[in-house]
Structure formats: C-alpha cells, structure tokens
Design a protein around this motif. Structure first.
Motif, PDB file in Angstrom:
ATOM      1  N   PHE A 123      -4.939  -6.047  -4.884  1.00 10.54           N
ATOM      2  CA  PHE A 123      -4.404  -6.814  -6.011  1.00 10.54           C
ATOM      3  C   PHE A 123      -2.968  -6.376  -6.317  1.00 10.54           C
ATOM      4  N   THR A 124      -2.705  -5.063  -6.339  1.00  4.51           N
ATOM      5  CA  THR A 124      -1.346  -4.603  -6.643  1.00  4.51           C
ATOM      6  C   THR A 124      -0.379  -4.954  -5.502  1.00  4.51           C
ATOM      7  N   ALA A 125      -0.897  -4.995  -4.270  1.00  9.26           N
ATOM      8  CA  ALA A 125      -0.040  -5.424  -3.153  1.00  9.26           C
ATOM      9  C   ALA A 125       0.338  -6.895  -3.324  1.00  9.26           C
ATOM     10  N   PHE A 126      -0.637  -7.714  -3.741  1.00  7.88           N
ATOM     11  CA  PHE A 126      -0.365  -9.131  -4.001  1.00  7.88           C
ATOM     12  C   PHE A 126       0.663  -9.266  -5.123  1.00  7.88           C
ATOM     13  N   LEU A 127       0.485  -8.446  -6.179  1.00 10.23           N
ATOM     14  CA  LEU A 127       1.413  -8.463  -7.316  1.00 10.23           C
ATOM     15  C   LEU A 127       2.830  -8.088  -6.858  1.00 10.23           C
ATOM     16  N   ALA A 128       2.937  -7.044  -6.044  1.00 12.26           N
ATOM     17  CA  ALA A 128       4.253  -6.607  -5.550  1.00 12.26           C
ATOM     18  C   ALA A 128       4.898  -7.719  -4.724  1.00 12.26           C
TER      19      ALA A 128
ATOM     20  N   THR B 246      -3.798  -0.481   7.593  1.00 12.05           N
ATOM     21  CA  THR B 246      -3.490  -1.016   6.262  1.00 12.05           C
ATOM     22  C   THR B 246      -3.432  -2.549   6.298  1.00 12.05           C
ATOM     23  N   THR B 247      -4.224  -3.139   7.180  1.00  7.36           N
ATOM     24  CA  THR B 247      -4.175  -4.598   7.372  1.00  7.36           C
ATOM     25  C   THR B 247      -4.418  -5.403   6.083  1.00  7.36           C
ATOM     26  N   PRO B 248      -5.493  -5.133   5.305  1.00 10.15           N
ATOM     27  CA  PRO B 248      -5.740  -5.983   4.123  1.00 10.15           C
ATOM     28  C   PRO B 248      -4.599  -5.915   3.109  1.00 10.15           C
ATOM     29  N   GLU B 249      -4.047  -4.718   2.915  1.00  8.56           N
ATOM     30  CA  GLU B 249      -2.948  -4.536   1.970  1.00  8.56           C
ATOM     31  C   GLU B 249      -1.721  -5.340   2.403  1.00  8.56           C
ATOM     32  N   ARG B 250      -1.457  -5.353   3.695  1.00  9.27           N
ATOM     33  CA  ARG B 250      -0.313  -6.113   4.224  1.00  9.27           C
ATOM     34  C   ARG B 250      -0.523  -7.606   4.012  1.00  9.27           C
ATOM     35  N   PHE B 251      -1.732  -8.084   4.311  1.00  7.60           N
ATOM     36  CA  PHE B 251      -2.016  -9.505   4.102  1.00  7.60           C
ATOM     37  C   PHE B 251      -1.888  -9.867   2.620  1.00  7.60           C
ATOM     38  N   ALA B 252      -2.355  -8.963   1.745  1.00 11.68           N
ATOM     39  CA  ALA B 252      -2.290  -9.238   0.304  1.00 11.68           C
ATOM     40  C   ALA B 252      -0.835  -9.344  -0.156  1.00 11.68           C
ATOM     41  N   PHE B 253       0.012  -8.436   0.331  1.00 11.33           N
ATOM     42  CA  PHE B 253       1.434  -8.483  -0.033  1.00 11.33           C
ATOM     43  C   PHE B 253       2.070  -9.796   0.443  1.00 11.33           C
ATOM     44  N   LEU B 254       1.808 -10.142   1.717  1.00 14.19           N
ATOM     45  CA  LEU B 254       2.397 -11.369   2.274  1.00 14.19           C
ATOM     46  C   LEU B 254       1.877 -12.600   1.542  1.00 14.19           C
ATOM     47  N   ALA B 255       0.597 -12.577   1.142  1.00 17.60           N
ATOM     48  CA  ALA B 255       0.041 -13.707   0.394  1.00 17.60           C
ATOM     49  C   ALA B 255       0.816 -13.882  -0.914  1.00 17.60           C
TER      50      ALA B 255
END
Lengths: 150, 141
Positions: free
Chosen positions: A4-9, B47-56
């Motif tokens: 969630f915080t990665a999405f927020l960033a 760290t695949t899910p975190e990367r996808f979340a950031f790109l999303a």
C-alpha cells in the motif's frame, strides 16, 4: 501495508510529475535547449524534490529499520566508473531526443497516447538488453580490479 | 506560462514526498528506472509485489487528476524512429548507470552521493548535446 505504501509513493510521484508539467516533453526539452527559448521549470521541480529529501536522508541515517520495520538501504556503491558515465550520457541523449525520462513516460502511459506506449516498449526492450551489453563491455574492457561494477 | 515555476515547485514537493514515503516506510530508494528494470531483468525478484504496487500507483493515479486540467498537452513526438531510438537509449542508459532522474537525480543529489551528482552532470550533458544537435544542427526534432 508495504504494498500500500509503495502504491502511495508511486501515486505521489506520478501526481507530482503531472502537476509539475514534467509529462510535457516541451518543458523538458525547453530546459535542455540552452540555445532556444529556455524554460527553467525543471530546476524548480528538482529543487522542490531535493531540498526536503535532504532532511529525509538525515532522518533515514539515524534509523536501522524503516517505520514499517523493513531494512534501510545501505552499502551504497562509491565507484564512479565507465558504466555510470557512459550510461548517463546514453540516457541523457534519449531524454533529450524525446523529452521523456522513465518516470513521466510511465506516469503518462495511461493517457498520453500511442507515442508513450511505443516509448515505454522500446525503453523496456533497452532494459532487457542491458545485462548482455554489460557483459559485452566487461569482456571488451575489463576493469583493472577484475570486479564488475554492478 | 509565468506561473509554471510555482507548479513546478509544488509538483517537485509531491515528488519529494513520494521519495520520502518510499525511503522511510519501505526502506527503498525511489528510482523509476530501477523499479521497472528490476522487474524486467529479474534482478528485483525478491521485491516483485512492492515494485508492481509502486508502478501501479505511478500509472493509475495521474490519469485520475487529468480531468482537473483543461488540456494536458504532452507535445510528444509522433516520429516512430525518434521514439524507438530515444526509448532504447533511455532503457539501456539508465540500467547501465543504475539510475535516472529520480534515483540519481532526486534521491542521489539529496544524499550528496558522488555517483548521483556525476550521473546528473553527464545525463544533462548528454541531453543538452543530443537536443541541440538534433534540433539546431540536423533539424530532426
């Protein structure tokens, strides 16, 4: 939480790029074109992002783990080497030709039209080719220490 | 036009806020080329899910704000050759240098990293040279 915080960033980053006008290739090229109608906007964008981040790095330096308990980045490479200089020159050339770097290219992907899709596709292909290119450069001109810089 | 610098500053602060969230909460450096490149070449497998979340977030959030503007003009080139060449150069260059405008620029300069500062000097140089030669020298763009 971490996702969630990665999405927020990512969302803050993208929204900031849009608000700053960095998805407008004319603004980026206007900054790089010192012989044209020079546009200083990019300096304000960089300043706005870099100055608060200086304080953030001071907070980060005092922490062993992040606020979510994740490891903080460390062991930063120090070496200024050929790949850093050559890579940055190549990246800059592409940035100047299209007026796009990776952040704004992805940020405008969903609304910018086919041009953004084509650019991102080519960028992804370039990224996929790079490990092989790194190996080739390594064989042609091995660094004196015998270490790879990655 | 004359208020562009204010919006530049506001947008810059938002970009800095994104970098701060990613660093202080996720413990990661916000670099667009590294986050995407790690997925493409497999170096960011753990760290695949975190990367996808950031790109999303990066891809999905800006279009939500677009309706607030009358027009978002990107002035992007429609020259297929220029787009492909520029994309390849950006992809190869950022991965070879391990960073782009966000990783080396925003995060590196603010950390006073020598590599970040050197990278920024050279991509500005490369960008200025390529643009001036292509536009004023060859009349290509």
């Amino acid at each position: 939480m971490r996702n969630f915080t990665a999405f927020l960033a990512g969302g803050l980053f993208g929204a900031g790029l849009l608000v700053a006008g960095m998805v407008d290739t004319a603004k980026v090229q206007g900054w790089l074109d010192v012989f044209g109608d020079w546009d200083p906007t990019l300096a304000f964008v960089m300043g706005g992002a870099v100055l608060p981040m200086m304080g953030v790095w001071r907070i980060a330096a005092r922490r062993k783990t992040s606020y979510l308990g994740l490891p903080m980045p460390g062991d930063f490479p120090q070496l200024v080497d050929r790949n850093l200089v050559l890579g940055s020159l190549l990246f800059g050339a592409g940035w100047g030709l299209a007026g796009l770097c990776p952040g704004p290219a992805l940020g405008a992907l969903a609304f910018g039209g086919w041009q953004f899709a084509l650019f991102v596709l080519a960028m992804g292909a370039g990224m996929a080719l790079t490990p092989a290119l790194r190996g080739l450069l390594q064989r042609l001109d091995p660094p004196p220490t015998g270490q790879d810089d990655a | 036009m004359h208020q562009d610098w204010i919006w530049g500053l506001v947008g810059g602060l938002m970009i800095g806020a994104g970098a701060a969230v990613y660093l202080l909460l996720n413990g990661r450096i916000m670099g667009a080329s590294g986050i995407l490149g790690g997925l493409i070449d497999g170096s960011g497998r753990d760290t695949t899910p975190e990367r996808f979340a950031f790109l999303a977030g990066l891809i999905v959030v800006p279009p939500l704000l677009v309706p607030l503007y009358k027009v978002v003009d990107t002035h992007v080139s429609s020259n297929i050759g220029v787009l492909i060449l520029a994309g390849l150069l950006v992809g190869i260059g950022t991965r070879l240098a391990n960073g782009c405008t966000s990783g080396h620029g925003v995060c590196g300069i603010s950390r006073l990293s020598l590599r970040g500062i050197v990278a920024t000097v050279f991509y500005l140089l490369g960008g200025g040279l390529a643009l001036v030669i292509a536009r004023h020298g060859l009349g290509l763009i």
